[in-house]
Design a protein around this motif. Structure first.
Motif, PDB file in Angstrom:
ATOM      1  N   GLN A   1      -4.486  -2.111  -9.966  1.00  0.00           N
ATOM      2  CA  GLN A   1      -4.769  -3.422  -9.393  1.00  0.00           C
ATOM      3  C   GLN A   1      -5.833  -4.167 -10.193  1.00  0.00           C
ATOM      4  O   GLN A   1      -6.771  -3.579 -10.728  1.00  0.00           O
TER       5      GLN A   1
ATOM      6  N   VAL B   1      -5.562   0.952  -5.067  1.00  0.00           N
ATOM      7  CA  VAL B   1      -5.083   0.592  -3.734  1.00  0.00           C
ATOM      8  C   VAL B   1      -4.863  -0.914  -3.652  1.00  0.00           C
ATOM      9  O   VAL B   1      -5.617  -1.698  -4.232  1.00  0.00           O
ATOM     10  N   GLU B   2      -3.818  -1.306  -2.927  1.00  0.00           N
ATOM     11  CA  GLU B   2      -3.523  -2.732  -2.803  1.00  0.00           C
ATOM     12  C   GLU B   2      -4.565  -3.424  -1.930  1.00  0.00           C
ATOM     13  O   GLU B   2      -5.047  -4.507  -2.259  1.00  0.00           O
ATOM     14  N   ASP B   3      -4.937  -2.790  -0.828  1.00  0.00           N
ATOM     15  CA  ASP B   3      -5.893  -3.399   0.103  1.00  0.00           C
ATOM     16  C   ASP B   3      -7.292  -2.837  -0.168  1.00  0.00           C
ATOM     17  O   ASP B   3      -7.836  -2.059   0.621  1.00  0.00           O
ATOM     18  N   SER B   4      -7.878  -3.254  -1.290  1.00  0.00           N
ATOM     19  CA  SER B   4      -9.196  -2.722  -1.632  1.00  0.00           C
ATOM     20  C   SER B   4     -10.278  -3.246  -0.691  1.00  0.00           C
ATOM     21  O   SER B   4     -11.327  -2.608  -0.541  1.00  0.00           O
TER      22      SER B   4
ATOM     23  N   ASP C   1       0.814  -1.216   0.000  1.00  0.00           N
ATOM     24  CA  ASP C   1       0.000   0.000   0.000  1.00  0.00           C
ATOM     25  C   ASP C   1       0.846   1.264   0.000  1.00  0.00           C
ATOM     26  O   ASP C   1       0.534   2.229  -0.703  1.00  0.00           O
TER      27      ASP C   1
ATOM     28  N   LEU D   1      -8.019   4.869   2.086  1.00  0.00           N
ATOM     29  CA  LEU D   1      -7.857   3.849   3.115  1.00  0.00           C
ATOM     30  C   LEU D   1      -7.904   4.426   4.525  1.00  0.00           C
ATOM     31  O   LEU D   1      -7.812   3.679   5.507  1.00  0.00           O
TER      32      LEU D   1
ATOM     33  N   ASP E   1      -6.724  10.046   1.777  1.00  0.00           N
ATOM     34  CA  ASP E   1      -6.432   8.673   1.384  1.00  0.00           C
ATOM     35  C   ASP E   1      -7.714   7.857   1.568  1.00  0.00           C
ATOM     36  O   ASP E   1      -8.325   7.874   2.641  1.00  0.00           O
TER      37      ASP E   1
ATOM     38  N   ARG F   1       0.610   3.918  -2.938  1.00  0.00           N
ATOM     39  CA  ARG F   1       0.120   5.260  -2.608  1.00  0.00           C
ATOM     40  C   ARG F   1       1.090   6.327  -3.109  1.00  0.00           C
ATOM     41  O   ARG F   1       0.684   7.307  -3.746  1.00  0.00           O
TER      42      ARG F   1
END
Length: 268
Positions: free
Chosen positions: A210, A143-146, A14, A121, A119, A18
């Motif tokens: 992603q 984002v990596e952690d959707s 992330d 997140l 952000d 970002r």
């Protein structure tokens, strides 16, 4: 490093994603608006390159008097359209460059909406403070952690609130990013969810996008507590001859380019 070495598929955390995407969108904001600003408008809600508009689709339901959060707003044309319909929008984006264009469009259009750099997140809002949340290609693909993003949106929505977002249709990841005939042959595994990464001359990520399968998205949404109401796959309209990146009449008439997830936070 040659051009072929500057594009890869690899996992990106992330923090790296970002940093890369903030820098990318800050640097690309002027070019993006120059290329796509007329299509998107200053006060309009366009869900996708196919040209589906919220004025016609009404995926958000009745917005009058509703507090709406636009996540990854870009130049915030969607929020200004919502304000013109009587909503009370707040528009957030990670990129200061895109928010600069949002500020300019606020002035140019005379429709001023609140803007904030944030952000997705770590949304800076209290629990249950919005009736609706939405984004047209913002935040979710970057984002990596959707799954965590879905959780953040669920947190700030009131019970019964709707969360609607559009992303590149997952099946598009099977093909090359080519609007012509080269983009009609499947070359990648649909199940390879490593992100697309562009690297700078030092080998650092400069752009990250992603990929999630349809099943991944449904599991993220259900895991966050949402109920899936609809999955809209807009067809390519007759007479629309525009090309936007990989989107084109050739590809659009054969298979979907956009997926729009329509969900709600249960009231009970």
């Amino acid at each position: 490093m040659n051009d072929d070495d500057r594009v890869t598929r690899r996992r990106v955390g992330d923090a790296e994603a970002r940093t890369a995407n903030r820098r990318w969108w800050d640097a690309d904001a002027d070019a993006y608006q120059a290329e796509h600003g007329d299509f998107l408008g200053d006060v309009d809600f366009v869900w996708c390159p196919e040209g589906l508009r919220e004025a016609d689709a009404r995926l958000l339901g009745d917005v009058s008097g509703r507090r709406v959060l636009e996540v990854g707003c870009g130049a915030a044309s969607c929020s200004r359209w919502l304000a013109a319909q009587g909503a009370r929008p707040v528009a957030v984006d990670l990129s200061a460059g895109m928010l600069r264009h949002a500020t300019q469009a606020n002035t140019r259009s005379g429709v001023r909406v609140p803007l904030a750099q944030a952000d997705a997140l770590a949304l800076p809002f209290a629990d249950q403070s919005f009736d609706i949340a939405c984004t047209a290609f913002g935040a979710v693909p970057f984002v990596e952690d959707s799954a965590a993003l879905m959780g953040q949106v669920h947190r700030v929505l009131r019970p019964g609130g709707r969360w609607v977002f559009s992303v590149t249709h997952p099946m598009r990841w099977i093909f090359l990013d080519d609007p012509g005939e080269g983009g009609l042959t499947a070359v990648h595994s649909y199940f390879d969810t490593r992100p697309y990464v562009e690297l700078d001359e030092h080998g650092r990520a400069s752009y990250v996008e992603q990929h999630r399968t349809l099943g991944d998205r449904v599991r993220e949404l259900v895991g966050a507590g949402f109920r899936l109401l609809d999955l809209v796959e807009p067809e390519w309209p007759e007479g629309h001859e525009g090309i936007w990146g990989q989107w084109s009449p050739l590809r659009g008439r054969l298979f979907p380019g956009t997926a729009i997830f329509v969900t709600e936070k249960p009231a009970d």
